[in-house]
Design a protein around this motif. Sequence first.
Motif, PDB file in Angstrom:
ATOM      1  N   ARG A  77       1.005  -1.283  -0.036  1.00  0.00           N
ATOM      2  CA  ARG A  77       0.108   0.079  -0.022  1.00  0.00           C
ATOM      3  C   ARG A  77       0.802   1.283  -0.195  1.00  0.00           C
ATOM      4  O   ARG A  77       0.464   2.060  -0.672  1.00  0.00           O
ATOM      5  CB  ARG A  77      -1.113   0.026   1.182  1.00  0.00           C
ATOM      6  CG  ARG A  77      -1.958  -1.166   1.143  1.00  0.00           C
ATOM      7  CD  ARG A  77      -2.891  -0.904   2.147  1.00  0.00           C
ATOM      8  NE  ARG A  77      -3.893  -2.314   2.514  1.00  0.00           N
ATOM      9  CZ  ARG A  77      -3.681  -2.945   3.518  1.00  0.00           C
ATOM     10  NH1 ARG A  77      -2.520  -2.909   4.421  1.00  0.00           N
ATOM     11  NH2 ARG A  77      -4.491  -4.226   3.407  1.00  0.00           N
ATOM     12  N   VAL A  80       2.085   1.691  -3.498  1.00  0.00           N
ATOM     13  CA  VAL A  80       1.289   2.114  -4.324  1.00  0.00           C
ATOM     14  C   VAL A  80       0.920   3.953  -4.123  1.00  0.00           C
ATOM     15  O   VAL A  80       0.954   4.668  -5.110  1.00  0.00           O
ATOM     16  CB  VAL A  80      -0.028   1.446  -4.378  1.00  0.00           C
ATOM     17  CG1 VAL A  80      -1.196   2.009  -5.157  1.00  0.00           C
ATOM     18  CG2 VAL A  80       0.320   0.082  -4.839  1.00  0.00           C
ATOM     19  N   THR A 119       0.472  -0.176 -12.281  1.00  0.00           N
ATOM     20  CA  THR A 119       0.440   0.015 -10.743  1.00  0.00           C
ATOM     21  C   THR A 119      -1.164  -0.061 -10.249  1.00  0.00           C
ATOM     22  O   THR A 119      -1.449  -1.018  -9.154  1.00  0.00           O
ATOM     23  CB  THR A 119       0.992   1.196 -10.230  1.00  0.00           C
ATOM     24  OG1 THR A 119       2.504   1.201 -10.507  1.00  0.00           O
ATOM     25  CG2 THR A 119       1.032   1.048  -8.495  1.00  0.00           C
ATOM     26  N   TRP A 123      -2.839  -3.225  -8.442  1.00  0.00           N
ATOM     27  CA  TRP A 123      -3.473  -2.878  -6.904  1.00  0.00           C
ATOM     28  C   TRP A 123      -4.738  -3.435  -6.983  1.00  0.00           C
ATOM     29  O   TRP A 123      -5.369  -4.068  -6.231  1.00  0.00           O
ATOM     30  CB  TRP A 123      -3.724  -1.444  -6.868  1.00  0.00           C
ATOM     31  CG  TRP A 123      -4.226  -1.073  -5.513  1.00  0.00           C
ATOM     32  CD1 TRP A 123      -4.144  -1.517  -4.077  1.00  0.00           C
ATOM     33  CD2 TRP A 123      -5.694  -0.394  -5.415  1.00  0.00           C
ATOM     34  NE1 TRP A 123      -5.110  -0.825  -3.295  1.00  0.00           N
ATOM     35  CE2 TRP A 123      -6.049  -0.269  -4.383  1.00  0.00           C
ATOM     36  CE3 TRP A 123      -6.500   0.056  -6.518  1.00  0.00           C
ATOM     37  CZ2 TRP A 123      -7.402   0.381  -4.001  1.00  0.00           C
ATOM     38  CZ3 TRP A 123      -7.761   0.569  -6.043  1.00  0.00           C
ATOM     39  CH2 TRP A 123      -8.127   0.729  -4.889  1.00  0.00           C
ATOM     40  N   HIS A 134      -2.378 -10.124 -10.474  1.00  0.00           N
ATOM     41  CA  HIS A 134      -1.758  -9.092  -9.499  1.00  0.00           C
ATOM     42  C   HIS A 134      -0.305  -9.374  -9.614  1.00  0.00           C
ATOM     43  O   HIS A 134       0.278  -7.957  -9.783  1.00  0.00           O
ATOM     44  CB  HIS A 134      -2.177  -9.243  -7.964  1.00  0.00           C
ATOM     45  CG  HIS A 134      -1.393  -8.635  -6.982  1.00  0.00           C
ATOM     46  ND1 HIS A 134      -1.329  -7.291  -6.675  1.00  0.00           N
ATOM     47  CD2 HIS A 134      -0.410  -9.027  -6.255  1.00  0.00           C
ATOM     48  CE1 HIS A 134      -0.587  -6.857  -5.772  1.00  0.00           C
ATOM     49  NE2 HIS A 134       0.038  -7.985  -5.370  1.00  0.00           N
TER      50      HIS A 134
END
Length: 206
Positions: A77, A80, A119, A123, A134
């Motif tokens: 997280r 990203v 990206t 995600w 993914h």
Amino acid sequence: MAPLALVVAVFLAYSVPPYLTLDPGRSRVPAPAGFGAHYWLLVAHIAFGTVAIVGVVLQIWPWLRRTHPVAHRRIGRVYVFAGALPSAVMAGTIGAISPFGPVVAAIDVVAAVLWFGFTVAGWRAGRQRRFGDHRKWMVRSFAMTMNTLMTRALSPIGFLVVMPRVADKDSLILDAATVSGVLSVLSLLLLSQWWLDRKPKPASVR
């Protein structure tokens, strides 16, 4: 992992310190005329990009993924939302007015759009628990994260290619930047796809 981590550490140790002083005079990228925000967007790109490149190295570390899945998700997280996405936006903005000519500007914008798109796709696939997709999208995102590093690594090749044909110093720099930029994006896309398409080694028979 060790060679990759070493290369990234050397790259960051060389690239980041001039911008820690927040002195525009120490910037390695000349600011386009009439765009005063260029330096601060560049600093933001470098800050977010540093988070991205450190985060993505941790994300592809097999030991961390296998033994600490919660840490993998949390670092993901951060990669990203505090790394790749904002850095890609900044890269596209400053890349569009690159001082190294229109071809480099186009390459920078394309690379930024690909980085952002890969990206987001990775995600979303992770959120939807499509872990095969993914992994594929994040491998491509990793490739685009390495674009600036690869461009610097390929710069000597760019100079070798254009030096016999260009005598003017300014033209030499622009043409070499164009060659290294094109080679970087193409090689990273091809290498990432080769990695995804490669066949796993068969298990050894005893």
